[in-house]
Design a protein around this motif. Structure first.
Motif, PDB file in Angstrom:
ATOM      1  N   PRO A  24      12.035  10.521   0.689  1.00 37.17           N
ATOM      2  CA  PRO A  24      10.788  10.366   1.029  1.00 37.17           C
ATOM      3  C   PRO A  24       9.656  10.430   0.066  1.00 37.17           C
ATOM      4  O   PRO A  24       8.370  10.032  -0.052  1.00 37.17           O
ATOM      5  N   ILE A  25      10.071  11.092  -1.281  1.00 35.91           N
ATOM      6  CA  ILE A  25       9.341  11.135  -2.431  1.00 35.91           C
ATOM      7  C   ILE A  25       9.116   9.887  -3.080  1.00 35.91           C
ATOM      8  O   ILE A  25       8.095   9.386  -3.638  1.00 35.91           O
ATOM      9  N   VAL A  26      10.487   9.280  -3.597  1.00 38.76           N
ATOM     10  CA  VAL A  26      10.275   8.038  -4.510  1.00 38.76           C
ATOM     11  C   VAL A  26       9.829   6.846  -3.696  1.00 38.76           C
ATOM     12  O   VAL A  26       9.158   5.876  -4.474  1.00 38.76           O
ATOM     13  N   ARG A  27       9.676   6.744  -2.299  1.00 40.99           N
ATOM     14  CA  ARG A  27       9.136   5.419  -1.942  1.00 40.99           C
ATOM     15  C   ARG A  27       7.708   5.392  -2.004  1.00 40.99           C
ATOM     16  O   ARG A  27       6.840   4.579  -1.778  1.00 40.99           O
ATOM     17  N   ASN A  28       6.934   6.769  -2.391  1.00 45.44           N
ATOM     18  CA  ASN A  28       5.556   6.441  -2.878  1.00 45.44           C
ATOM     19  C   ASN A  28       5.395   6.301  -4.526  1.00 45.44           C
ATOM     20  O   ASN A  28       4.151   6.578  -4.859  1.00 45.44           O
TER      21      ASN A  28
ATOM     22  N   ASN B 217       0.787  -1.188  -0.227  1.00 43.72           N
ATOM     23  CA  ASN B 217       0.140   0.130   0.017  1.00 43.72           C
ATOM     24  C   ASN B 217       1.041   1.083   0.029  1.00 43.72           C
ATOM     25  O   ASN B 217       1.441   1.355   0.983  1.00 43.72           O
ATOM     26  N   LEU B 218       0.947   1.837  -0.982  1.00 44.42           N
ATOM     27  CA  LEU B 218       1.581   3.577  -1.188  1.00 44.42           C
ATOM     28  C   LEU B 218       0.624   4.318  -0.838  1.00 44.42           C
ATOM     29  O   LEU B 218      -0.439   4.474  -1.483  1.00 44.42           O
ATOM     30  N   LYS B 219       1.069   5.223   0.007  1.00 47.49           N
ATOM     31  CA  LYS B 219      -0.003   6.406   0.502  1.00 47.49           C
ATOM     32  C   LYS B 219       0.837   7.554   0.826  1.00 47.49           C
ATOM     33  O   LYS B 219       1.789   7.530   1.599  1.00 47.49           O
ATOM     34  N   SER B 220       0.533   8.712   0.070  1.00 51.17           N
ATOM     35  CA  SER B 220       1.068   9.831   0.244  1.00 51.17           C
ATOM     36  C   SER B 220       0.085  10.997  -0.156  1.00 51.17           C
ATOM     37  O   SER B 220      -0.867  10.806  -0.940  1.00 51.17           O
ATOM     38  N   TRP B 221       0.440  12.297   0.503  1.00 53.42           N
ATOM     39  CA  TRP B 221      -0.467  13.471  -0.027  1.00 53.42           C
ATOM     40  C   TRP B 221      -0.263  13.612  -1.569  1.00 53.42           C
ATOM     41  O   TRP B 221      -1.042  14.228  -2.176  1.00 53.42           O
ATOM     42  N   LEU B 222       0.986  13.444  -2.024  1.00 57.65           N
ATOM     43  CA  LEU B 222       1.445  13.998  -3.297  1.00 57.65           C
ATOM     44  C   LEU B 222       0.821  13.130  -4.266  1.00 57.65           C
ATOM     45  O   LEU B 222       0.401  13.384  -5.504  1.00 57.65           O
ATOM     46  N   PHE B 223       0.917  11.750  -4.072  1.00 53.36           N
ATOM     47  CA  PHE B 223       0.439  10.583  -5.257  1.00 53.36           C
ATOM     48  C   PHE B 223      -0.651   9.894  -4.756  1.00 53.36           C
ATOM     49  O   PHE B 223      -1.058   9.089  -5.610  1.00 53.36           O
ATOM     50  N   GLY B 224      -1.213  10.134  -3.896  1.00 54.23           N
ATOM     51  CA  GLY B 224      -2.457   9.427  -3.257  1.00 54.23           C
ATOM     52  C   GLY B 224      -2.230   8.392  -2.692  1.00 54.23           C
ATOM     53  O   GLY B 224      -1.369   7.818  -2.147  1.00 54.23           O
ATOM     54  N   ASN B 225      -3.348   7.336  -2.625  1.00 54.68           N
ATOM     55  CA  ASN B 225      -3.572   5.979  -1.908  1.00 54.68           C
ATOM     56  C   ASN B 225      -3.869   4.958  -2.959  1.00 54.68           C
ATOM     57  O   ASN B 225      -4.800   5.002  -3.448  1.00 54.68           O
TER      58      ASN B 225
END
Length: 357
Positions: free
Chosen positions: A351-355, A73-81
């Protein structure tokens, strides 16, 4: 969640700490399984990338494993859930004893995705799923291919196959005095410096050094680095993983100023020669888009395209977002990233690429 097959009832649950050995024994019995199906990735991704994994395991009435599905499950404010099986790599979709069990595993993942309110789920398969009510409701993308080379018996035969032009390109860096090393964690600093510089120039965020370190340590028998040096500095490098007679290069990088002496050709020649000499049967150059620059580079070594089938599930009435760098919506961000100091990209990139999948 249960279904009945022609043999017995099958149940699907999340992987428990006591079932890791059962999971991995099942993976090792399946020739279609990749190294990314092994259960060790669950802990590795959760610890180094801080992402939650949902590993679904199917068992029959006698407690035998009959299917598995790893999903993150990838979850971030930038790329979504959203969820991907498996992100960061090219393989990782469901493996099962039958299409019905395969579908049941995906249904369990979809149920989990609905609970988590994800925007979509992506299943990365190297073979098309057999039609079912589950896959019929999905769209499938065939834009990408994996480039696979059947390795000859000797490096000399490979040299003959690639032709005189490419052999001369390999000789150029040798005349310039380059050298190379194969190794593990002891080469990580050199690998990471080249990797970060190349990714910055491409406008792409970098993974953390910890991520690579944990892969090298967790898969010590299946992972190694190759680093090429010129004038005392690392200039080209590849991160290698191997499993079931196939060697793969998930990451390769070369600094721009070394391109003029074709150091990238030297890197791949040494890696392919190493693979042949260590009795690997295939080399996986990774994924490409047909006729793109990377496709043509891999094709010149004799690699042939193997179709990728990336299935997408979205909630009813929704549409999966386009997170591809080629979509155009990231063009400005890429241009800004290319101008950042290297130390800044190392700090804010992980912190960016992990999403990103």
């Amino acid at each position: 969640m249960d279904i009945s097959t022609s043999h017995s009832a099958v149940s699907v649950s999340l992987l428990s700490p006591t079932d890791h050995d059962l999971w991995d024994k099942y993976v090792h019995t399946k020739p279609e399984a990749s190294i990314y199906h092994q259960s060790k990735w669950l802990t590795l991704i959760e610890s180094s990338l801080k992402q939650n994994g949902f590993y679904f395991i199917a068992k029959d009435a006698t407690n035998n494993v009959v299917g598995i599905l790893p999903i993150i499950n990838l979850k971030s404010w930038l790329f979504g859930n959203y969820m991907v099986s498996m992100p960061y790599f090219n393989y990782g979709a469901a493996i099962a004893d039958s299409p019905e069990i395969e579908a049941q595993l995906m249904q369990a993942a979809i149920k989990q995705g609905e609970t988590l309110e994800v925007s979509h789920i992506q299943f990365r398969a190297s073979e098309p799923f057999v039609s079912s009510a589950t896959t019929d409701a999905m769209t499938v993308s065939t834009q990408k291919v994996n480039m696979i080379l059947d390795l000859p018996e000797t490096p000399e035969l490979l040299g003959k196959a690639i032709g005189s032009k490419r052999r001369s390109q390999i000789k150029r860096p040798i005349r310039e005095g380059v050298s190379h090393k194969f190794g593990g964690v002891e080469l990580l600093e050199d690998f990471y410096e080249v990797f970060c510089l190349n990714m910055r120039d491409l406008g792409t965020p970098v993974y953390s050094k910890l991520f690579f370190k944990e892969i090298l340590e967790t898969f010590a028998d299946n992972a190694l680095l190759c680093v090429v040096y010129w004038e005392g500095k690392p200039v080209s490098t590849g991160f290698l993983l191997h499993n079931n007679g196939r060697m793969e290069i998930p990451w390769a990088s070369t600094v721009r100023y070394a391109n003029r002496i074709s150091v990238n050709m030297y890197l791949y020649w040494q890696i392919l020669s190493y693979a042949i000499e260590n009795d690997f049967k295939q080399f996986d150059f990774g994924r490409s888009t047909i006729d793109a620059g990377t496709y043509k580079f891999k094709k010149q070594w004799g690699a042939e395209p193997q179709q990728c089938y990336w299935y997408h599930w979205v909630p009813e009435g929704a549409q999966a977002p386009d997170l591809s760098p080629s979509s155009g919506k990231f063009d400005l961000a890429i241009q800004v990233w290319q101008k950042l100091p290297l130390w800044v990209t190392k700090m804010i990139g992980p912190p960016i690429v992990r999403n990103l999948p």
